[in-house]
Scaffold this motif. Structure first.
Motif, PDB file in Angstrom:
ATOM      1  N   LYS A   1       0.837  -1.203   0.000  1.00 20.44           N
ATOM      2  CA  LYS A   1       0.000   0.000   0.000  1.00 20.44           C
ATOM      3  C   LYS A   1       0.871   1.251   0.000  1.00 20.44           C
ATOM      4  O   LYS A   1       1.827   1.342   0.759  1.00 20.44           O
ATOM      5  CB  LYS A   1      -0.932  -0.045   1.193  1.00 20.44           C
ATOM      6  CG  LYS A   1      -1.903  -1.202   0.998  1.00 20.44           C
ATOM      7  CD  LYS A   1      -2.886  -1.378   2.091  1.00 20.44           C
ATOM      8  CE  LYS A   1      -3.769  -2.561   1.693  1.00 20.44           C
ATOM      9  NZ  LYS A   1      -4.634  -3.012   2.748  1.00 20.44           N
TER      10      LYS A   1
ATOM     11  N   GLU B   1     -15.372   5.125   1.727  1.00 22.01           N
ATOM     12  CA  GLU B   1     -16.458   4.412   2.410  1.00 22.01           C
ATOM     13  C   GLU B   1     -17.550   4.109   1.383  1.00 22.01           C
ATOM     14  O   GLU B   1     -18.151   5.022   0.804  1.00 22.01           O
ATOM     15  CB  GLU B   1     -17.072   5.185   3.600  1.00 22.01           C
ATOM     16  CG  GLU B   1     -16.261   5.103   4.881  1.00 22.01           C
ATOM     17  CD  GLU B   1     -16.154   3.689   5.479  1.00 22.01           C
ATOM     18  OE1 GLU B   1     -17.039   2.846   5.218  1.00 22.01           O
ATOM     19  OE2 GLU B   1     -15.174   3.436   6.175  1.00 22.01           O
ATOM     20  N   SER B   2     -17.809   2.812   1.226  1.00 21.64           N
ATOM     21  CA  SER B   2     -18.774   2.426   0.192  1.00 21.64           C
ATOM     22  C   SER B   2     -20.142   3.074   0.436  1.00 21.64           C
ATOM     23  O   SER B   2     -20.813   3.474  -0.516  1.00 21.64           O
ATOM     24  CB  SER B   2     -18.899   0.906   0.111  1.00 21.64           C
ATOM     25  OG  SER B   2     -19.322   0.358   1.329  1.00 21.64           O
TER      26      SER B   2
END
Ligand SMILES: N[C@@H](CCC(=O)N[C@@H](CS)C(=O)NCC(=O)O)C(=O)O
Length: 214
Positions: free
Chosen positions: A49, A74-75
């Motif tokens: 990452k 955030e979905s």
């Protein structure tokens, strides 16, 4: 340079017993398909990452989106952002909108909040899963509700159904107990062409990476 909405997912996930078909960018692809919004998909590495990834998603996860000047993660937040653009996902009247917000948050904060840790304990083989009664209670309340209504908000599909069905369709949760109304609901929602299209696209994305052996 693109002015299309851009959705980020992972560059790779395991194809066997893995999350392919369940990575949460699927929620956003699906919402875009429902709303007729075209989108591009980009990736971030799962293995290593980068600081750029953390600058877009502070937990080093996916999904996150860019829509013009707007960048969000955030979905649930991304779904609501997309839903605001199109009444296929969120009714325009104040009551319908408020109820859609309510059920979207409930799917995340009252169902997924329990289902994800429960599922995680199950797959890691924990001897005691102390969340089972809690999950059972949440799922049976949902079952009771879905025995009496077809959709969460009045008589129509909304983004809240998209999200709740996505939370409930996880295989382990589906096979935990017998809940016919929830099962019929999952079937009804995932039979939608927009889900099928988004699911096929996500599988194709991960299969293509898998085929290269990288
Ligand atoms: N609450 C977050 C959860 C995001 C999440 O769990 N993402 C998973 C993929 S579905 C992920 O990025 N996993 C890789 C990791 O955590 O390193 C959301 O709904 O966006």
């Amino acid at each position: 340079m693109t002015d299309k909405l851009e959705i980020w997912t992972l560059d790779w996930v395991p194809m066997t017993n893995g999350p392919a078909g369940f990575v949460r960018d699927l929620r956003l692809r699906w919402a875009c398909e429902e709303a007729g919004i075209s989108y591009d998909v980009s990736t971030v590495p799962l293995a290593e990452k980068t600081s750029e990834h953390f600058s877009r998603q502070p937990f080093g996860q996916v999904p996150f989106i860019k829509d013009g000047e707007i960048e969000i993660f955030e979905s649930g937040a991304c779904l609501l952002h997309i839903a605001r653009k199109n009444e296929n996902l969120m009714p325009g009247d104040p009551v319908g909108e408020a109820e859609t917000l309510q059920w979207t948050i409930a799917a995340l904060n009252s169902v997924e909040m329990v289902s994800v840790p429960w599922w995680f304990l199950e797959i890691t083989g924990a001897k005691e899963n102390g969340l089972t009664d809690w999950l059972e209670s949440r799922l049976s309340h949902i079952e009771g509700l879905l025995s009496e209504r077809e959709w969460l908000v009045s008589d129509r599909f909304t983004v809240a159904d998209l999200l709740l069905a996505d939370v409930l369709r996880v295989k382990k949760i589906r096979s935990f107990g017998d809940r016919p109304a929830s099962e019929a609901y999952i079937q009804r929602v995932t039979d939608r062409p927009a889900f099928q299209k988004a699911h096929t696209a996500q599988m194709a994305h991960f299969q293509a990476v898998d085929a290269t052996g990288n």
